[in-house]
Design an enzyme around this catalytic site. Sequence first.
Site, PDB file in Angstrom:
ATOM      1  N   GLY B 168       0.742  -1.151   0.140  1.00 55.88           N
ATOM      2  CA  GLY B 168       0.053   0.015  -0.064  1.00 55.88           C
ATOM      3  C   GLY B 168       0.889   1.158   0.033  1.00 55.88           C
ATOM      4  N   HIS B 169       2.060   1.297   0.849  1.00 60.01           N
ATOM      5  CA  HIS B 169       2.761   2.412   0.868  1.00 60.01           C
ATOM      6  C   HIS B 169       3.558   2.571  -0.463  1.00 60.01           C
ATOM      7  CE1 HIS B 169       5.813   4.946   2.732  1.00 60.01           C
ATOM      8  NE2 HIS B 169       6.859   3.995   2.436  1.00 60.01           N
ATOM      9  N   ILE B 170       3.917   1.655  -1.115  1.00 52.60           N
ATOM     10  CA  ILE B 170       4.552   1.917  -2.538  1.00 52.60           C
ATOM     11  C   ILE B 170       3.613   2.552  -3.478  1.00 52.60           C
ATOM     12  CG2 ILE B 170       5.598   0.564  -4.279  1.00 52.60           C
ATOM     13  CD1 ILE B 170       6.638  -1.475  -2.262  1.00 52.60           C
TER      14      ILE B 170
END
Lengths: 311, 217
Positions: B168-170
């Site tokens: 999700g962060h990426i």
Amino acid sequence: MGMQSQDIIRRSATNGLTPLPQARSHEQEVAKLIDVSLCTGCKGCQVACSEWNDLRDEIGHNVGVYDNPANLTAETWTVIRFDEREDEAGKLEWLLRKEGCMHCAEPGCLKACPSPGAILQFANGIVDFQSEQCIGCGYCIAGCPFDIPRISQKDNHAYKCTLCSDRVAVGQEPACVKTCPTGAISFGSKAEMKDLAATRVQELQSRGHEGAGLYDPAGVGGTHVMYVLTHADQPSLYHRLPDNPQISPVVRGWKEWLKPVGALGFIATLAGAFVHYMGVGANTTDETPPPEPKSKQDNAEHDPNENGRDA
Amino acid sequence: MDNSTLVLRTKLIDRMFHWSMVSCFTLVALSGLSWFFPSLNWLGYVLGPPQLARVLHPFLGIAVFALLMCMFVRFVHHNLFVRTDLTWFKHIVDVLLNKHGQKLQIGKYNAGQKILFWGIMSLISLLFVSGLMIWRAYFAALFPIPVLRLALLAHSVAGLALILLVIGHIYMGIWVRGSIGGMISGYVTRAWARQHHDRWYEEEVAPTKPLPSKRHG
Ligand code: SF4
Ligand code: SF4
């Protein structure tokens, strides 16, 4: 060791989408039957195991019990357990049990193992570690309901009783069976061993051992090492032999439940991100300057400048 | 674009912590996945043969944890929840639908990033503790088998959750243009700061680095 002459019914860390070697159609399930009532604790089986498998464990220390070595190790695949007990009448009873891998029909070690092919289950029922494929993670230790596998401190591979798969594959009985001087260990097809056990149990019962019975625990699908116990109603008397062994629900949750949930989690996350990107597009920055400084005089000339530089 | 439009968002030392953690984490995560999903066994070969991967995985995991602790010290004060985070939560749908415009009172990190921060911190801590417990070569023998089983399960759950969170962060980094470049060079544009972190911009960027009033060459 890997046995080219054997059908394989389970292989660790390998999905069932493609068939394992199954060309042979006549392989019999084998079993070793250990009659604890006939065992004298001579440890001949331990010696035979060390000899056949070329294992020479380090000389240990006396820890105050007859068990020697004190525990299973990577170089001791079987140990006679000596448990003293006072029965209801106050009579001393010595309970002996040859401890080692049970060769479960549903092996927890194999379920837990993450390394493809490090543990095989042959069609004859033998569960065998392929130590050169083993990575030494120790998951098998957590998977086994009987506390059997041990990891060598020397080479970081897991070891346990092979049920002499190499001897059995060429039609011989395991080394411990061949050696036992009292005939406490028998070997044959699983059906034969169950028949033999039934006869022995009857004998024991007729001699007053009402609790005598066969230990072939259903919780692990039955085992290919079975015991005739004089107290089959209380297996745990025999050095904590589990009364009702089964693969721990924690291990099942980890291997059977979390794995598909995890896979779904990945698919959902990746698909969600992709759909979001297709739906709303990139989140770009509007590089035109902010509206609020417009009231200030000097920004009137600044704004076009900034735009000009950005372009 | 010259310096007057760029603002320093992440210092070199913090970028170094971040990217060295990314490197170690990638190797740890791929080898971990190779054992959790044996059909993805090939992922583990990023660390060499499987036996070697088993040796290296815990050491790299410790490196991830150590770098994380450095990042914790450097970043925690930006990631404490504040009242204005509620505004972001209320507008979460607009945020996700790319509808800009309202002032969301976002500080240096938005509420979602703060959740990520605390999620990563707690999951890596859990992975660290459970990982030490199941470390066969050194510590596993100290724990009874039922405890090891729970530690193995906890390690897997936390590892999965962490990897999903990092995906999700990426994705957010890819989605919000300028973020990845910003994490590499350290600089973001003034407009980027204003659009994505308005309160940070107003409170910390604008006062210390006022807009130039004259064009300079
Ligand atoms: S007793 Fe333990 S090591 Fe032996 S087959 Fe069963 S689970 Fe595997
Ligand atoms: S230690 Fe070896 S046999 Fe045991 S689970 Fe790990 S890879 Fe499999």
